[in-house]
Design a protein around this motif. Structure first.
Motif, short mmCIF file in Angstrom:
data_model
loop_
_atom_site.label_atom_id
_atom_site.label_comp_id
_atom_site.label_asym_id
_atom_site.label_seq_id
_atom_site.Cartn_x
_atom_site.Cartn_y
_atom_site.Cartn_z
N GLY A 79 -0.43 -3.99 -4.50
CA GLY A 79 0.61 -4.15 -5.50
C GLY A 79 0.09 -4.85 -6.74
O GLY A 79 0.38 -4.45 -7.87
N VAL A 80 -0.72 -5.88 -6.55
CA VAL A 80 -1.34 -6.58 -7.68
C VAL A 80 -2.25 -5.60 -8.43
O VAL A 80 -2.24 -5.55 -9.66
N ARG A 81 -2.99 -4.81 -7.69
CA ARG A 81 -3.88 -3.81 -8.30
C ARG A 81 -3.08 -2.81 -9.12
O ARG A 81 -3.47 -2.45 -10.23
N ALA A 82 -1.96 -2.35 -8.59
CA ALA A 82 -1.12 -1.38 -9.32
C ALA A 82 -0.59 -2.01 -10.62
O ALA A 82 -0.52 -1.34 -11.65
N LEU A 83 -0.23 -3.29 -10.57
CA LEU A 83 0.24 -3.97 -11.77
C LEU A 83 -0.88 -4.08 -12.81
O LEU A 83 -0.67 -3.85 -14.00
N LEU A 84 -2.09 -4.41 -12.35
CA LEU A 84 -3.23 -4.50 -13.27
C LEU A 84 -3.56 -3.13 -13.87
O LEU A 84 -3.82 -3.01 -15.07
N MET B 57 0.81 -1.21 0.00
CA MET B 57 0.00 0.00 0.00
C MET B 57 0.85 1.27 0.00
O MET B 57 0.48 2.27 -0.60
N SER B 58 1.99 1.24 0.63
CA SER B 58 2.81 2.45 0.72
C SER B 58 3.71 2.66 -0.50
O SER B 58 4.25 3.74 -0.69
N THR B 59 3.86 1.65 -1.36
CA THR B 59 4.76 1.79 -2.52
C THR B 59 4.09 1.54 -3.87
O THR B 59 4.64 1.91 -4.90
N SER B 60 2.93 0.92 -3.88
CA SER B 60 2.30 0.53 -5.14
C SER B 60 1.95 1.74 -6.01
O SER B 60 2.03 1.67 -7.23
N GLY B 61 1.57 2.84 -5.39
CA GLY B 61 1.25 4.05 -6.14
C GLY B 61 2.45 4.58 -6.90
O GLY B 61 2.33 5.09 -8.01
N ARG B 62 3.61 4.43 -6.30
CA ARG B 62 4.85 4.89 -6.95
C ARG B 62 5.15 4.05 -8.20
O ARG B 62 5.57 4.57 -9.22
#
Length: 128
Positions: free
Chosen positions: A71-76, A35-40
């Protein structure tokens, strides 16, 4: 383009490294994608799409030590953004942990990993 992902990282964390070869860009993700890095990560992909306009992006997951739902969401979301920009996003060299998470959620084929054999476990070092 879907819901927004928080993009703030603690100041000590650097954005994923990106290397460009002709029309292909490789983004190297390391450490925890949570949650703290996926946006990046997602912001990094958007930046590559905007500035470089590659036809293909590879996200190297060899150094990923943790991958959660965000993280999975950010990849998708990254893959969707890439497709909308006429770019193909694939994942390469997933760590054993990242591979297992993507396998559990049924996304190996989505990210082009279905044909790969599962990563081998890291050799254990004897304790001194």
């Amino acid at each position: 383009m879907g819901p927004e992902v928080p993009s703030a990282l603690p100041p000590a964390q650097e954005p994923p490294a990106a290397r460009v070869w002709a029309a292909m860009t490789r983004i190297v993700a390391c450490g925890e994608i949570d949650m703290s890095t996926s946006g990046r990560l997602f912001s990094g992909v958007l930046e590559v799409l905007r500035r470089q306009r590659p036809s293909r992006i590879e996200v190297d997951l060899a150094g990923v030590t943790f991958l959660d739902a965000s993280g999975v969401r950010a990849l998708l979301m990254s893959q969707t953004a890439a497709a909308e920009a006429g770019c193909r996003l694939t994942l390469i060299k997933p760590s054993r942990m990242a591979y297992r998470v993507l396998e559990i959620v049924g996304l190996l084929e989505t990210f082009g990993l279905a044909a790969l054999p599962p990563p081998l476990p890291r050799p254990r070092r004897p304790h001194d």
